[in-house]
Design a protein around this motif. Structure first.
Motif, PDB file in Angstrom:
ATOM      1  N   GLU A  30      -2.160  -6.450   2.182  1.00 25.30           N
ATOM      2  CA  GLU A  30      -1.475  -6.568   0.888  1.00 25.30           C
ATOM      3  C   GLU A  30      -2.145  -5.660  -0.132  1.00 25.30           C
ATOM      4  O   GLU A  30      -3.359  -5.724  -0.339  1.00 25.30           O
ATOM      5  CB  GLU A  30      -1.485  -8.022   0.420  1.00 25.30           C
ATOM      6  CG  GLU A  30      -0.629  -8.923   1.282  1.00 25.30           C
ATOM      7  CD  GLU A  30      -0.542 -10.345   0.773  1.00 25.30           C
ATOM      8  OE1 GLU A  30      -1.439 -10.788   0.013  1.00 25.30           O
ATOM      9  OE2 GLU A  30       0.440 -11.023   1.127  1.00 25.30           O
TER      10      GLU A  30
ATOM     11  N   MET B 154       5.783  -8.431  -2.781  1.00 24.86           N
ATOM     12  CA  MET B 154       4.491  -7.842  -2.438  1.00 24.86           C
ATOM     13  C   MET B 154       4.694  -6.555  -1.653  1.00 24.86           C
ATOM     14  O   MET B 154       5.569  -6.475  -0.782  1.00 24.86           O
ATOM     15  CB  MET B 154       3.700  -8.835  -1.581  1.00 24.86           C
ATOM     16  CG  MET B 154       2.311  -8.377  -1.212  1.00 24.86           C
ATOM     17  SD  MET B 154       1.205  -8.185  -2.626  1.00 24.86           S
ATOM     18  CE  MET B 154       1.250  -9.841  -3.314  1.00 24.86           C
ATOM     19  N   TYR B 155       3.878  -5.568  -1.942  1.00 24.77           N
ATOM     20  CA  TYR B 155       3.858  -4.306  -1.217  1.00 24.77           C
ATOM     21  C   TYR B 155       2.605  -4.275  -0.353  1.00 24.77           C
ATOM     22  O   TYR B 155       1.495  -4.452  -0.846  1.00 24.77           O
ATOM     23  CB  TYR B 155       3.855  -3.124  -2.188  1.00 24.77           C
ATOM     24  CG  TYR B 155       5.138  -2.992  -2.961  1.00 24.77           C
ATOM     25  CD1 TYR B 155       6.145  -2.153  -2.510  1.00 24.77           C
ATOM     26  CD2 TYR B 155       5.349  -3.720  -4.134  1.00 24.77           C
ATOM     27  CE1 TYR B 155       7.341  -2.035  -3.222  1.00 24.77           C
ATOM     28  CE2 TYR B 155       6.538  -3.606  -4.835  1.00 24.77           C
ATOM     29  CZ  TYR B 155       7.528  -2.758  -4.364  1.00 24.77           C
ATOM     30  OH  TYR B 155       8.714  -2.649  -5.060  1.00 24.77           O
ATOM     31  N   SER B 156       2.802  -4.044   0.939  1.00 26.85           N
ATOM     32  CA  SER B 156       1.707  -4.042   1.911  1.00 26.85           C
ATOM     33  C   SER B 156       1.660  -2.708   2.631  1.00 26.85           C
ATOM     34  O   SER B 156       2.638  -1.945   2.640  1.00 26.85           O
ATOM     35  CB  SER B 156       1.916  -5.153   2.946  1.00 26.85           C
ATOM     36  OG  SER B 156       2.014  -6.398   2.320  1.00 26.85           O
TER      37      SER B 156
END
Length: 134
Positions: free
Chosen positions: A54, A45-47
Motif C-alpha cells: 500500500e 487505496m493505491y498499491s
C-alpha cells in the motif's frame, strides 16, 4: 539493496505484462494523459502493482495537470524509497516501492497548494487501485 519481495528477472517477466515490466522493472514512463488511473476519483487505496504494498491513500491524490496520477504524500514514509536519478541529463528524485524495489515514478517539489508542497508523479502502470467498500 535487499527487498522483502525478491524475484528473478524471469519471474518478474512472468508476473507482469510487457508494459508493466518496462515501467516497474526498467524505470520506463508511460505516455502522459494515457494512464488508466489518471481520472480515478473514488475513495480508496493505491498499491504497488508488482507486490501489493500500500502506497498512497486516494485523499492525497490531486490534479497536477501533468498527465500522470499525482499525490502529495505516501501513505507512510517507509512505504517508498527515494533515489537520486541523473538520467536524461537532469537531476530528479526517483520513487520506488520499498517492498520490492519497483519503479513508481518521481517526486518533485512543485505540488503548489498541497499540504506538503510535493508532487509524487506516478505511472498508472505502477499502481493498482482498490476502491473503498461501499
Amino acid at each position: 539493496m535487499t527487498y522483502e519481495v525478491e524475484r528473478t528477472e524471469d519471474q518478474w517477466r512472468q508476473a507482469l505484462n510487457p508494459e508493466e515490466f518496462q515501467v516497474l522493472r526498467r524505470a520506463g514512463t508511460e505516455r502522459p494523459f494515457t494512464g488508466a488511473l489518471l481520472e480515478e476519483a473514488r475513495p480508496g487505496m493505491y498499491s504497488c502493482r508488482a507486490c501489493g504494498n500500500e502506497l498512497f491513500a486516494a485523499q492525497t491524490k490531486f490534479d497536477a495537470g501533468c498527465g500522470w496520477p499525482s499525490f502529495w504524500e505516501p501513505l507512510r514514509p517507509e512505504a517508498v524509497e527515494h533515489r537520486e536519478d541523473r538520467s536524461l541529463g537532469m537531476r530528479r528524485v526517483e520513487v520506488l516501492c520499498a517492498k520490492c524495489g519497483s519503479h513508481l515514478g518521481h517526486v518533485f517539489p512543485d505540488g503548489y497548494g498541497t499540504p506538503t508542497g510535493d508532487r509524487y508523479c506516478m505511472n498508472s502502470l505502477s499502481l493498482e487501485f482498490t476502491p473503498n467498500a461501499a
